[in-house]
Design an enzyme around this catalytic site. Structure first.
Site, PDB file in Angstrom:
ATOM      1  CD  GLU A   1       7.804 -12.722 -26.182  1.00  0.00           C
ATOM      2  OE1 GLU A   1       8.845 -13.264 -25.762  1.00  0.00           O
ATOM      3  OE2 GLU A   1       7.758 -11.521 -26.548  1.00  0.00           O
TER       4      GLU A   1
ATOM      5  CG  PHE B   1      16.976 -14.063 -15.009  1.00  0.00           C
ATOM      6  CD1 PHE B   1      17.272 -12.748 -15.342  1.00  0.00           C
ATOM      7  CD2 PHE B   1      16.894 -15.003 -16.032  1.00  0.00           C
ATOM      8  CE1 PHE B   1      17.484 -12.381 -16.658  1.00  0.00           C
ATOM      9  CE2 PHE B   1      17.103 -14.650 -17.344  1.00  0.00           C
ATOM     10  CZ  PHE B   1      17.400 -13.329 -17.666  1.00  0.00           C
ATOM     11  CD  GLN B   2      13.907 -14.021 -18.979  1.00  0.00           C
ATOM     12  OE1 GLN B   2      13.717 -15.231 -19.127  1.00  0.00           O
ATOM     13  NE2 GLN B   2      14.217 -13.219 -19.986  1.00  0.00           N
TER      14      GLN B   2
ATOM     15  CE  LYS C   1      14.545 -25.013 -16.825  1.00  0.00           C
ATOM     16  NZ  LYS C   1      15.824 -24.258 -16.915  1.00  0.00           N
TER      17      LYS C   1
ATOM     18  CG  MET D   1     -10.348   7.247 -35.909  1.00  0.00           C
ATOM     19  SD  MET D   1     -11.618   7.802 -37.081  1.00  0.00           S
ATOM     20  CE  MET D   1     -12.077   6.241 -37.842  1.00  0.00           C
TER      21      MET D   1
END
Length: 591
Positions: A63, A125-126, A175, A494
């Site tokens: 993502e 959940f999530q 949802k 760097m």
């Protein structure tokens, strides 16, 4: 910029549709043609609609890279980039890309799924507090709690992302809102009474600026990424040609004035050229256009342009006076302000000017040319090793100043900015403010989808590349003809440079001692790749990559301990440059 839409009313012809379909209808009306995303449980209703929808969905492999790809799309086009993730870990993985877009003023709309409204706050959940988490890393964010609010919020998100100072906007959608059915209400106007954008600039201040431009003896334009965001490249070119004022362009603004333009000096700042930094130090008028006086440009602020009066033009009032107090502050769209300034200067062109000004201007140009001749940026070559500067020169030769080049952050980014020409806007795509490793490869994906007509180089370090290797699958899946060039010095370059110069060469956790075989890695994804390490291989290998119709992975092993110069040490003034490695001390005969 999104076209303002008007408040909707339910009409007899309103369509009954799900929230997911309403969202897609809004995206169509905003001109979206591509979404970068990764599906999950709560976004399944959206992906079910995407199954047979004309808007293209690009499945990334992480993502964070969806946000970077959307950023690459936006940077390459000026349009709003769109990314999508599910709730919980999907949404939290977007945050680095959102901060990156916020710091670089890149317009992105991020769509995230959320657990159903009745579950919010129950540690479902999530579930994650996406709204709270992203408050500080977006220009604005929303949670849609009612289906009837969805269209208005989506159009507001696009308007906010691409108006004023651009930036990322997040829309969090539960949802059950995706699943709910309702009558779609087209939105035809945006009314945000608390959101003010000042575009025109104060007429009196613009007149004061024009007067200072005419009177100054050592003027300098200091232009940044705001020129690109405002589509003001033609206006900037007209300004420097009308006034014959030299210009330095920041890392984020490269391409705002063609690298081949006679008034372009180079990039200023920590790794800017000697001429650019000396011009900033000695100018008597600094014309700052769409730039924010970033610490990587200014160095020690008290010593930055100490003799100069300052004109500062920026659309974000928060930037005016934040780091340097201007003598002439102008809040406005830099394109519109420059258009008015150019008109005023055209009117003043016939007015007599005292002789000392043009004489001083000629002396100022002679001084700048002397600085450029004294300490030019030099490409370095070797008969036994590939020098990083040689790699950049070869990419520049093949791009001709017209290819898209994306980068991560670090030494390769600085060498690219120093040596690769950008003769058009929106060709140089890099993570400037946040400095995100792993940005270059997914940004190239977004850029290639946005500009299929362009040759795209993804120039990455061996460190950043290994953060985005999974996106080779995305490139292969779509047959994107991206030329992935890894500048491989075996170090986090760097960080190693700073440890060498400022930490007594105590190299701690910077060696990358295990790197995949490029030919085998590319072959595993079904395209070509190779590793080279000899200088005579470089030109032909890059030509082979460019001539390959599909993707190509070229691993270029360069001199491992090369440092980027010039360099302004942290906390130093920008005229206190280290111009090269210390000269070796000759052995004396004294015993």
């Amino acid at each position: 910029m999104s076209t303002p839409m008007s408040g909707a009313k339910v009409t007899s012809g309103a369509k009954l549709m799900s929230g997911a379909k309403m969202l897609m209808e809004c995206l169509v009306r905003e001109g979206v043609d591509c979404i970068f995303g990764y599906p999950g449980g709560v976004t399944l209703p959206l992906y079910d609609v995407l199954y047979d929808h004309p808007i293209r969905h690009v499945l990334v492999r992480h993502e964070e890279n969806a946000a970077f790809a959307a950023s690459g799309y936006a940077r390459a086009t000026g349009k709003v980039g769109v990314c999508c993730a599910t709730s919980g870990p999907g949404a939290t993985n977007l945050t680095t890309g959102l901060v990156d877009a916020l710091m670089d003023s890149i317009p992105i709309v991020a769509l995230t799924g959320q657990v159903s409204t009745k579950l919010i706050g129950s540690d479902a959940f999530q579930e994650a507090d996406t709204f709270g988490i992203t408050r500080s890393c977006t220009k604005h964010n929303y949670m849609v709690k009612r289906l009837e609010d969805l269209p208005q919020i989506v159009h507001e998100a696009f308007y906010l992302a691409n108006s004023g100072r651009p930036g990322p906007v997040l829309v969090d959608i539960p949802k059950d809102v995706f699943q709910a059915q309702g009558h779609y209400q087209p939105v035809t106007s945006i009314h945000l009474p608390g959101y003010k954008v000042f575009t025109e600039g104060h007429t009196g201040q613009i007149r004061r600026a024009a007067q200072l431009v005419q009177e100054s003896e050592r003027p300098l334009v200091y232009a940044g990424g705001g020129i690109l965001a405002a589509d003001a490249t033609a206006d900037l070119r007209e300004f420097v040609e009308k006034t014959d004022i030299p210009a330095v362009i920041t890392l984020m603004g490269l391409g705002a004035l063609s690298s081949n333009h006679p008034n372009f000096i180079s990039m200023p700042g920590m790794h800017g050229s000697y001429a650019a930094n000396m011009a900033l130090t000695n100018c008597d008028l600094l014309i700052a256009l769409g730039t924010r006086f970033d610490d990587r440009v200014t160095g020690r602020l008290a010593a930055f342009a100490p003799h100069a009066k300052v004109i500062h033009v920026d659309i974000d009032p928060a930037e005016i006076g934040k780091n340097r107090t201007p003598d002439v502050p102008i809040v406005g769209d830099v394109k519109r302000v420059l258009a008015k300034l150019n008109q005023l200067l055209g009117e003043k062109a016939e007015a007599p000017v005292e002789g000392h000004v043009p004489n001083a201007r000629r002396a100022w140009w002679r001084q700048i040319r002397e600085w450029k001749e004294q300490h030019p940026l030099r490409t370095s070559t070797s008969e036994t090793e590939i020098k990083p500067q040689h790699l950049m020169a070869e990419i520049d030769r093949l791009s001709g100043g017209h290819a898209v080049v994306t980068s991560d952050v670090g030494q390769h980014q600085m060498w690219a900015a120093q040596f690769i020409r950008f003769n058009e806007p929106r060709l140089w795509l890099n993570s400037g403010g946040l400095g995100s490793m792993g940005f270059g490869l997914p940004a190239a994906i977004g850029a290639q989808f946005a500009r299929p007509d362009k040759l795209v180089f993804s120039l990455v370090g061996d460190g950043g590349f290994q953060m985005s290797i999974p996106e080779l699958a995305t490139i292969a899946s779509h047959g994107l003809p991206i030329k992935i060039v890894i500048m491989n010095n075996g170090y986090l370059g760097m960080v190693r440079q700073w440890q060498t110069l400022f930490y007594n060469d105590r190299l701690s956790s910077v060696e990358l001692d295990c790197f995949p075989d490029a030919a085998k890695l590319a072959a595993a994804y079904g395209f070509k790749g190779r590793t080279i390490e000899k200088p005579w291989e470089l030109g032909p290998a890059l030509e082979e990559a460019v001539n390959e119709p599909g993707p190509y992975l070229l691993n270029v092993k360069v001199t491992p301990l090369e440092n980027v110069y010039p360099m302004v040490p942290a906390g130093g003034a920008i005229n206190e440059m280290v111009l090269g490695p210390p000269e070796p001390v000759a052995e004396t005969a004294v015993r």
